[in-house]
Design an enzyme around this catalytic site. Structure first.
Site, short mmCIF file in Angstrom:
data_model
loop_
_atom_site.label_atom_id
_atom_site.label_comp_id
_atom_site.label_asym_id
_atom_site.label_seq_id
_atom_site.Cartn_x
_atom_site.Cartn_y
_atom_site.Cartn_z
N ASN A 152 59.19 63.53 36.68
CA ASN A 152 58.70 63.63 35.33
C ASN A 152 58.54 61.91 34.67
O ASN A 152 57.82 62.21 33.57
CB ASN A 152 58.94 65.00 34.92
CG ASN A 152 60.46 65.28 34.40
OD1 ASN A 152 61.31 64.32 35.22
ND2 ASN A 152 60.89 65.91 33.94
N GLY A 229 67.73 66.89 38.23
CA GLY A 229 66.89 67.70 38.77
C GLY A 229 67.21 68.70 38.18
O GLY A 229 67.87 68.78 36.80
N GLU A 251 72.49 65.76 35.77
CA GLU A 251 71.22 66.31 34.30
C GLU A 251 70.65 67.25 34.94
O GLU A 251 69.09 66.87 36.01
CB GLU A 251 70.73 64.47 34.14
CG GLU A 251 71.56 63.87 33.38
CD GLU A 251 71.43 64.07 32.03
OE1 GLU A 251 71.57 65.57 31.42
OE2 GLU A 251 72.92 63.21 31.99
N CYS A 285 62.44 68.14 30.36
CA CYS A 285 64.30 69.07 30.72
C CYS A 285 63.74 69.41 28.91
O CYS A 285 64.70 70.38 28.99
CB CYS A 285 65.08 68.46 30.91
SG CYS A 285 65.11 67.04 30.58
N GLU A 459 74.17 60.30 30.67
CA GLU A 459 73.70 59.40 30.23
C GLU A 459 73.62 58.54 29.01
O GLU A 459 73.10 59.37 27.84
CB GLU A 459 72.27 59.33 31.43
CG GLU A 459 72.53 59.86 32.60
CD GLU A 459 71.67 60.07 33.87
OE1 GLU A 459 69.90 60.06 32.90
OE2 GLU A 459 71.54 59.65 34.97
P1 NAP Z 1 63.68 69.12 41.87
O1 NAP Z 1 63.14 70.18 42.61
O2 NAP Z 1 65.47 69.65 41.98
O3 NAP Z 1 63.63 67.75 42.50
C1 NAP Z 1 64.48 66.33 41.90
C2 NAP Z 1 64.85 65.91 42.27
O4 NAP Z 1 65.54 66.34 44.34
C3 NAP Z 1 63.70 64.98 43.96
O5 NAP Z 1 63.75 63.18 44.40
C4 NAP Z 1 63.47 66.03 44.96
O6 NAP Z 1 63.10 65.01 46.12
C5 NAP Z 1 65.27 65.70 44.90
N1 NAP Z 1 66.04 66.86 46.03
C6 NAP Z 1 65.31 68.32 46.08
N2 NAP Z 1 66.18 68.46 47.42
C7 NAP Z 1 67.25 68.21 47.63
C8 NAP Z 1 67.97 67.81 48.66
N3 NAP Z 1 68.37 69.00 49.37
N4 NAP Z 1 68.56 67.25 48.96
C9 NAP Z 1 68.41 65.74 48.25
N5 NAP Z 1 67.66 65.61 47.21
C10 NAP Z 1 66.87 66.49 46.68
O7 NAP Z 1 63.35 68.95 40.50
P2 NAP Z 1 62.08 68.56 39.98
O8 NAP Z 1 60.60 69.45 40.33
O9 NAP Z 1 61.98 66.90 41.10
O10 NAP Z 1 62.13 68.43 38.26
C11 NAP Z 1 62.45 68.81 37.81
C12 NAP Z 1 63.70 69.92 36.86
O11 NAP Z 1 63.92 68.09 36.28
C13 NAP Z 1 63.70 70.05 36.02
O12 NAP Z 1 64.47 71.76 36.30
C14 NAP Z 1 63.79 69.51 34.54
O13 NAP Z 1 64.77 69.80 33.57
C15 NAP Z 1 64.31 68.26 35.66
N6 NAP Z 1 64.95 67.23 34.57
C16 NAP Z 1 66.51 66.77 33.95
C17 NAP Z 1 65.98 66.53 32.27
C18 NAP Z 1 67.64 65.97 32.60
O14 NAP Z 1 67.93 64.91 32.24
N7 NAP Z 1 68.71 66.86 32.22
C19 NAP Z 1 65.73 64.96 33.43
C20 NAP Z 1 64.26 64.93 33.62
C21 NAP Z 1 63.82 67.09 35.02
P3 NAP Z 1 62.21 66.22 46.99
O15 NAP Z 1 61.22 66.85 45.59
O16 NAP Z 1 61.47 66.06 47.85
O17 NAP Z 1 63.02 67.54 46.85
#
Ligand code: NAP
Length: 479
Positions: A152, A229, A251, A285, A459
């Site tokens: 994102n 994530g 995060e 997020c 962070e």
């Molecule tokens: P996600 O599905 O959790 O993926 C995040 C990252 O983790 C991607 O690079 C993903 O790659 C990787 N990943 C997934 N499964 C994995 C595994 N088994 N081993 C290692 N890496 C793995 O999240 P997203 O859909 O990309 O992002 C949205 C989420 O991020 C939301 O929940 C949002 O709230 C959160 N977010 C939080 C913050 C914060 O600072 N708190 C900031 C931004 C976003 P793949 O897609 O290839 O699986």
């Protein structure tokens, strides 16, 4: 960028995946494939790990001033290339160009901030209470880090981790999200140009996240995981990190309450809502997920918010005048559609939006729902789209209880003109950050992060570098 790299970045070189695999990157505004990038597997991960481990010793000994100046140079290059980087980000992620430029500035600022922090790492010391020993405290990098980022904020989520890791003297492997690998590869090229030594940063783009990351976490050579994530993936990675006792910063997701009291300035509240909801098309997020509005102002707030939301222009992010780009992919859009349908089934009124447009691209219109029932699914699911769900309340204690009734605790927004109430409510919200009469909290100089299932650690800010440093305590007898 015509010359954006598409290979893996390992040990300072651009290389193909060992098995030659590639993966497509598409433009969510059109569905067209814009690039093929290397798709790393376990063997590539091992090579990146070797490179990061090999480079760690010398990098840790590099003068803090040298590390600082690399970050400063990279900051300047990023700003010089704002237009190119913004176009790249819009192409792979969809956000409108103006927002992409805003993210480039935000991302660059993490490098400037941490270039300043790199030379302020301090230890400490003194005579211990028994008078027999001195203690000398020194700081050292935690060691090779695995950095995993979401799609994102393709550039800023990277610099928010890479900045402090470089400043602290850590080497790293970055695994960006497969939807948005190009921004990370462009960033690696900039850091190389800025003089980052080979092996300090390695980038593995992959569609096989588990195959690449699990051995790294369980293997014991990576000493730190910094993950941004979803909470579900974060939980899985915490479990994998436990085996080799890898230090973690997480995060994770949010479910932000946005509370408008009866004494709020409704203009400010609507302005704040537009930012807290619509930044990044709601794919943040920090996005306001649940609007709790006092029943005496709910109708006015809903009407005015719907007017503002309805006036936003939806379209491809590269087109002039567009405010709202496409969502990241069809899966993300289908989730938003389902959440809206569920809320409407349970009695919500659609004040504006709510209908998926025909045609290519993953567009969804800005939507405002009023009279949302508390048991609607979007109350306990991150919407991750341009949908504002309004509920009403009558009493301060009641709204605090409802706002806290969630496993997440990243951020909350409070709108009131009363100072006592502002402080009282902010203190009682179970969140890591509060926006008081504002819809924007993110800033590289402030500690970003959540409580409960929104994460561990912070962070940015003065504490951001701490996540990448260890203490060493030296006991020295007083003679
Ligand atoms: P996600 O599905 O959790 O993926 C995040 C990252 O983790 C991607 O690079 C993903 O790659 C990787 N990943 C997934 N499964 C994995 C595994 N088994 N081993 C290692 N890496 C793995 O999240 P997203 O859909 O990309 O992002 C949205 C989420 O991020 C939301 O929940 C949002 O709230 C959160 N977010 C939080 C913050 C914060 O600072 N708190 C900031 C931004 C976003 P793949 O897609 O290839 O699986």
């Amino acid at each position: 960028m015509t010359d954006t790299p598409t290979q893996l970045f390992i040990g300072g070189s651009w290389v193909d995946a060992a098995d030659g695999a590639t993966m497509p990157v598409d433009d969510p505004a059109t569905g067209e494939i814009i690039a093929q990038v290397a798709d790393a597997g376990a063997k590539d991960a091992r090579l990146a790990e070797d490179a990061a481990v090999r480079a760690q010793g010398e990098w840790a000994r590099t003068a803090p001033r040298a590390r600082s100046e690399i970050l400063r140079r990279a900051y300047e290059i990023i700003l010089e290339r704002t237009d190119e980087l913004a176009h790249l980000m819009t192409a792979e992620m969809g956000k409108p160009l103006a927002e992409a430029k805003g993210e480039v500035a935000y991302a660059a600022e993490f490098f400037r901030w941490f270039s300043e922090e790199a030379v302020r790492i301090d230890g400490g010391g003194g005579i211990l209470p028994d008078g027999r020993n001195r203690m000398l405290l020194s700081r050292r990098p935690v060691g090779p880090c695995l950095l995993i980022t979401p799609w994102n904020f393709p550039l800023a989520m990277g610099t928010r981790k890479i900045g402090p890791a470089i400043a602290a003297g850590c080497t790293m492997i970055l695994k960006p999200a497969p939807q948005t690998p190009l921004s990370s590869l462009a960033l690696a090229a900039i850091l190389k140009e800025a003089g980052l030594p080979d092996g300090v940063l390695n980038v593995v783009t992959t569609s096989r996240a588990g195959e690449v990351c699990e051995p790294l976490l369980r293997g014991g050579r990576m000493r730190k995981l910094s993950f941004t994530g979803s909470t579900d993936v974060g939980r899985l990675l915490l479990a994998q990190s436990a085996e080799a006792v890898v230090r973690t910063s997480m995060e994770l997701g949010g479910n932000a309450p946005f509370i408008v009291f009866e004494d709020a300035d409704v203009d400010k509240a609507v302005d704040g809502a537009m930012v807290a909801k619509m930044r990044n098309m709601g794919e943040a997020c920090t996005a306001a997920n649940r609007f709790f509005v006092h029943s005496s102002v709910a109708e006015e707030f809903g009407r005015r918010l719907a007017r503002r939301m309805g006036a936003l222009v939806v379209g491809p992010g590269t087109r002039d005048g567009v405010d709202v780009g496409p969502l990241i992919d069809r899966v993300g859009r289908a989730k938003v559609e389902e959440l809206v349908a569920d809320a409407v089934e349970r009695g919500a009124r659609v004040l504006v939006g709510g209908r998926t447009p025909e045609g290519p691209g993953c567009f969804y219109p800005p939507t405002v729902l009023a009279d949302v029932a508390s048991d609607s699914r979007l109350m306990d699911t991150e919407i991750f789209g341009p949908v504002a769900a309004i509920l009403t309340f009558d009493d301060e204690d009641e709204v605090i209880r409802r706002a806290n009734d969630t496993p997440w605790g990243l951020v909350g927004y409070v709108f009131t003109e009363g100072l006592d109430r502002a402080l009282r409510v902010s203190e009682r919200l179970e969140v890591g950050m509060v926006g008081l009469n504002t819809g924007l909290v993110s800033n590289p100089a402030a500690p970003f992060g959540g409580v409960k299932q929104s994460g561990l650690g912070r962070e940015g800010g003065r504490v951001g570098i701490e996540e990448f440093l260890e203490y060493q305590y030296l006991a020295v007898p007083v003679r």
